[in-house]
Design a protein around this motif. Structure first.
Motif, PDB file in Angstrom:
ATOM      1  N   PHE A 163      36.044  27.904  45.695  1.00 11.36           N
ATOM      2  CA  PHE A 163      35.856  29.154  44.967  1.00 11.36           C
ATOM      3  C   PHE A 163      34.878  28.941  43.809  1.00 11.36           C
ATOM      4  O   PHE A 163      34.851  27.870  43.212  1.00 11.36           O
ATOM      5  N   PRO A 164      34.108  29.973  43.477  1.00 10.99           N
ATOM      6  CA  PRO A 164      33.170  29.860  42.349  1.00 10.99           C
ATOM      7  C   PRO A 164      33.889  30.013  41.011  1.00 10.99           C
ATOM      8  O   PRO A 164      35.036  30.450  40.968  1.00 10.99           O
ATOM      9  N   TYR A 165      33.189  29.676  39.965  1.00  6.27           N
ATOM     10  CA  TYR A 165      33.657  29.794  38.578  1.00  6.27           C
ATOM     11  C   TYR A 165      34.706  28.726  38.298  1.00  6.27           C
ATOM     12  O   TYR A 165      35.655  28.559  39.042  1.00  6.27           O
ATOM     13  N   SER A 166      34.541  28.027  37.217  1.00 11.65           N
ATOM     14  CA  SER A 166      35.338  26.829  36.934  1.00 11.65           C
ATOM     15  C   SER A 166      36.837  27.067  36.948  1.00 11.65           C
ATOM     16  O   SER A 166      37.596  26.209  37.386  1.00 11.65           O
ATOM     17  N   ALA A 167      37.293  28.239  36.517  1.00 11.46           N
ATOM     18  CA  ALA A 167      38.729  28.498  36.495  1.00 11.46           C
ATOM     19  C   ALA A 167      39.320  28.543  37.900  1.00 11.46           C
ATOM     20  O   ALA A 167      40.517  28.353  38.079  1.00 11.46           O
ATOM     21  N   ASN A 168      38.490  28.787  38.897  1.00 10.83           N
ATOM     22  CA  ASN A 168      38.950  28.910  40.276  1.00 10.83           C
ATOM     23  C   ASN A 168      38.610  27.688  41.126  1.00 10.83           C
ATOM     24  O   ASN A 168      38.899  27.667  42.315  1.00 10.83           O
ATOM     25  N   SER A 169      38.003  26.673  40.546  1.00 12.90           N
ATOM     26  CA  SER A 169      37.400  25.599  41.328  1.00 12.90           C
ATOM     27  C   SER A 169      38.396  24.715  42.077  1.00 12.90           C
ATOM     28  O   SER A 169      37.996  23.902  42.893  1.00 12.90           O
ATOM     29  N   ASN A 170      39.675  24.879  41.843  1.00 14.02           N
ATOM     30  CA  ASN A 170      40.674  24.090  42.546  1.00 14.02           C
ATOM     31  C   ASN A 170      41.193  24.806  43.791  1.00 14.02           C
ATOM     32  O   ASN A 170      42.113  24.357  44.441  1.00 14.02           O
ATOM     33  N   ILE A 171      40.566  25.965  44.096  1.00 15.19           N
ATOM     34  CA  ILE A 171      40.975  26.781  45.240  1.00 15.19           C
ATOM     35  C   ILE A 171      39.919  26.668  46.334  1.00 15.19           C
ATOM     36  O   ILE A 171      38.722  26.693  46.061  1.00 15.19           O
ATOM     37  N   CYS A 172      40.371  26.577  47.553  1.00 15.82           N
ATOM     38  CA  CYS A 172      39.473  26.437  48.699  1.00 15.82           C
ATOM     39  C   CYS A 172      39.663  27.610  49.651  1.00 15.82           C
ATOM     40  O   CYS A 172      40.790  27.936  50.033  1.00 15.82           O
ATOM     41  N   PHE A 231      42.219  39.767  47.630  1.00 15.91           N
ATOM     42  CA  PHE A 231      41.895  38.504  46.975  1.00 15.91           C
ATOM     43  C   PHE A 231      41.090  38.813  45.715  1.00 15.91           C
ATOM     44  O   PHE A 231      40.116  39.563  45.785  1.00 15.91           O
ATOM     45  N   THR A 232      41.492  38.245  44.598  1.00 16.38           N
ATOM     46  CA  THR A 232      40.863  38.576  43.321  1.00 16.38           C
ATOM     47  C   THR A 232      40.283  37.340  42.665  1.00 16.38           C
ATOM     48  O   THR A 232      40.965  36.324  42.531  1.00 16.38           O
ATOM     49  N   LEU A 233      39.016  37.454  42.254  1.00 15.80           N
ATOM     50  CA  LEU A 233      38.349  36.400  41.495  1.00 15.80           C
ATOM     51  C   LEU A 233      38.321  36.808  40.031  1.00 15.80           C
ATOM     52  O   LEU A 233      37.784  37.874  39.690  1.00 15.80           O
ATOM     53  N   GLY A 234      38.895  35.994  39.176  1.00 18.73           N
ATOM     54  CA  GLY A 234      38.812  36.225  37.742  1.00 18.73           C
ATOM     55  C   GLY A 234      37.518  35.630  37.217  1.00 18.73           C
ATOM     56  O   GLY A 234      37.199  34.474  37.504  1.00 18.73           O
ATOM     57  N   VAL A 235      36.740  36.439  36.510  1.00 19.38           N
ATOM     58  CA  VAL A 235      35.458  35.986  35.973  1.00 19.38           C
ATOM     59  C   VAL A 235      35.404  36.279  34.486  1.00 19.38           C
ATOM     60  O   VAL A 235      36.294  36.917  33.926  1.00 19.38           O
ATOM     61  N   GLY A 236      34.322  35.847  33.825  1.00 17.07           N
ATOM     62  CA  GLY A 236      34.258  35.890  32.376  1.00 17.07           C
ATOM     63  C   GLY A 236      33.718  37.150  31.734  1.00 17.07           C
ATOM     64  O   GLY A 236      33.872  37.325  30.528  1.00 17.07           O
ATOM     65  N   SER A 237      33.103  38.058  32.507  1.00 14.77           N
ATOM     66  CA  SER A 237      32.496  39.223  31.860  1.00 14.77           C
ATOM     67  C   SER A 237      32.296  40.362  32.857  1.00 14.77           C
ATOM     68  O   SER A 237      32.295  40.155  34.072  1.00 14.77           O
ATOM     69  N   ARG A 238      32.093  41.569  32.299  1.00 13.12           N
ATOM     70  CA  ARG A 238      31.770  42.739  33.124  1.00 13.12           C
ATOM     71  C   ARG A 238      30.472  42.498  33.889  1.00 13.12           C
ATOM     72  O   ARG A 238      30.348  42.896  35.040  1.00 13.12           O
ATOM     73  N   GLU A 239      29.513  41.875  33.229  1.00  9.26           N
ATOM     74  CA  GLU A 239      28.226  41.611  33.865  1.00  9.26           C
ATOM     75  C   GLU A 239      28.399  40.714  35.092  1.00  9.26           C
ATOM     76  O   GLU A 239      27.733  40.903  36.107  1.00  9.26           O
ATOM     77  N   THR A 240      29.296  39.735  34.988  1.00  3.74           N
ATOM     78  CA  THR A 240      29.550  38.843  36.118  1.00  3.74           C
ATOM     79  C   THR A 240      30.234  39.604  37.247  1.00  3.74           C
ATOM     80  O   THR A 240      29.918  39.407  38.421  1.00  3.74           O
ATOM     81  N   VAL A 241      31.182  40.492  36.902  1.00  8.69           N
ATOM     82  CA  VAL A 241      31.827  41.336  37.910  1.00  8.69           C
ATOM     83  C   VAL A 241      30.764  42.131  38.663  1.00  8.69           C
ATOM     84  O   VAL A 241      30.693  42.108  39.891  1.00  8.69           O
ATOM     85  N   ASP A 242      29.929  42.850  37.915  1.00  7.93           N
ATOM     86  CA  ASP A 242      28.901  43.690  38.540  1.00  7.93           C
ATOM     87  C   ASP A 242      27.897  42.858  39.334  1.00  7.93           C
ATOM     88  O   ASP A 242      27.480  43.254  40.423  1.00  7.93           O
ATOM     89  N   GLY A 243      27.528  41.699  38.805  1.00  2.47           N
ATOM     90  CA  GLY A 243      26.598  40.815  39.500  1.00  2.47           C
ATOM     91  C   GLY A 243      27.160  40.306  40.808  1.00  2.47           C
ATOM     92  O   GLY A 243      26.444  40.197  41.816  1.00  2.47           O
ATOM     93  N   LEU A 244      28.451  39.998  40.827  1.00  2.97           N
ATOM     94  CA  LEU A 244      29.094  39.529  42.051  1.00  2.97           C
ATOM     95  C   LEU A 244      29.076  40.625  43.112  1.00  2.97           C
ATOM     96  O   LEU A 244      28.794  40.368  44.285  1.00  2.97           O
ATOM     97  N   LEU A 245      29.335  41.863  42.710  1.00  8.45           N
ATOM     98  CA  LEU A 245      29.286  42.958  43.669  1.00  8.45           C
ATOM     99  C   LEU A 245      27.878  43.195  44.184  1.00  8.45           C
ATOM    100  O   LEU A 245      27.687  43.491  45.370  1.00  8.45           O
ATOM    101  N   ASP A 246      26.892  43.065  43.323  1.00 10.65           N
ATOM    102  CA  ASP A 246      25.506  43.201  43.770  1.00 10.65           C
ATOM    103  C   ASP A 246      25.170  42.131  44.812  1.00 10.65           C
ATOM    104  O   ASP A 246      24.538  42.419  45.832  1.00 10.65           O
ATOM    105  N   LYS A 247      25.617  40.894  44.554  1.00 10.80           N
ATOM    106  CA  LYS A 247      25.381  39.808  45.517  1.00 10.80           C
ATOM    107  C   LYS A 247      26.080  40.093  46.835  1.00 10.80           C
ATOM    108  O   LYS A 247      25.520  39.855  47.909  1.00 10.80           O
ATOM    109  N   ALA A 248      27.315  40.589  46.762  1.00 11.00           N
ATOM    110  CA  ALA A 248      28.070  40.882  47.980  1.00 11.00           C
ATOM    111  C   ALA A 248      27.354  41.954  48.811  1.00 11.00           C
ATOM    112  O   ALA A 248      27.223  41.817  50.027  1.00 11.00           O
TER     113      ALA A 248
END
Length: 153
Positions: A49-58, A88-105
């Motif tokens: 999983f991306p983002y350091s807080a999630n990095s222990n998840i596969c 499935f929910t990814l916790g991220v650090g900011s609104r910008e990261t949320v929106d950026g992830l959706l743009d990438k998806a």
């Protein structure tokens, strides 16, 4: 499929059936999931999983025949485009990261916002948006709002 000696293996695994292992792997790589070749083979792709807080998840993406090996005998594999069995929910650090992830998806072929929470979750003190992958699995990206964001319109 043993991990390399320098890499700390994940401690939590999420397994999903996918129709096209290659397409799904490319989709998740575009969202910054990191391939784990030591846990992958011709029927399974493992990605951290991306983002350091999630990095222990596969995330384990499985071809249907491989996924069937893990389910109860006689049970059917859920069809996520017809039935939602999990979100499935990814916790991220900011609104910008949320929106950026959706743009990438969306750019990678996913669907943005298959459902929307009222105010994107603001009444709950969060900012949440959703996306759907190729197979219909629903994902969210979410971040906690700071006190100022909670009161702003």
């Amino acid at each position: 499929m043993a991990p390399t000696k320098d890499a700390k293996p994940p401690s939590f695994f999420v397994s999903l059936p996918v129709e096209s292992l290659d397409s799904s792997t490319d989709f998740y790589k575009s969202l910054n999931f990191t391939p784990l070749p030591d846990f992958s083979d011709d029927n399974t792709a493992a990605l951290r999983f991306p983002y350091s807080a999630n990095s222990n998840i596969c995330l384990m993406l499985h071809a249907p025949s491989r996924f069937q090996e893990f389910v109860r005998k006689g049970s059917e594999i859920a069809q996520p485009k017809k039935t939602t069995g999990a979100i499935f929910t990814l916790g991220v650090g900011s609104r910008e990261t949320v929106d950026g992830l959706l743009d990438k998806a969306q750019k990678a072929g996913g669907k943005k916002d298959p459902f929307k929470m009222k105010g994107y979750g603001k009444p709950l003190g969060i900012y949440t948006r959703s996306f759907e992958d190729f197979d219909g699995h629903i994902w969210e990206a979410t971040t906690m709002l700071d006190e100022k964001e909670k009161v702003e319109a």
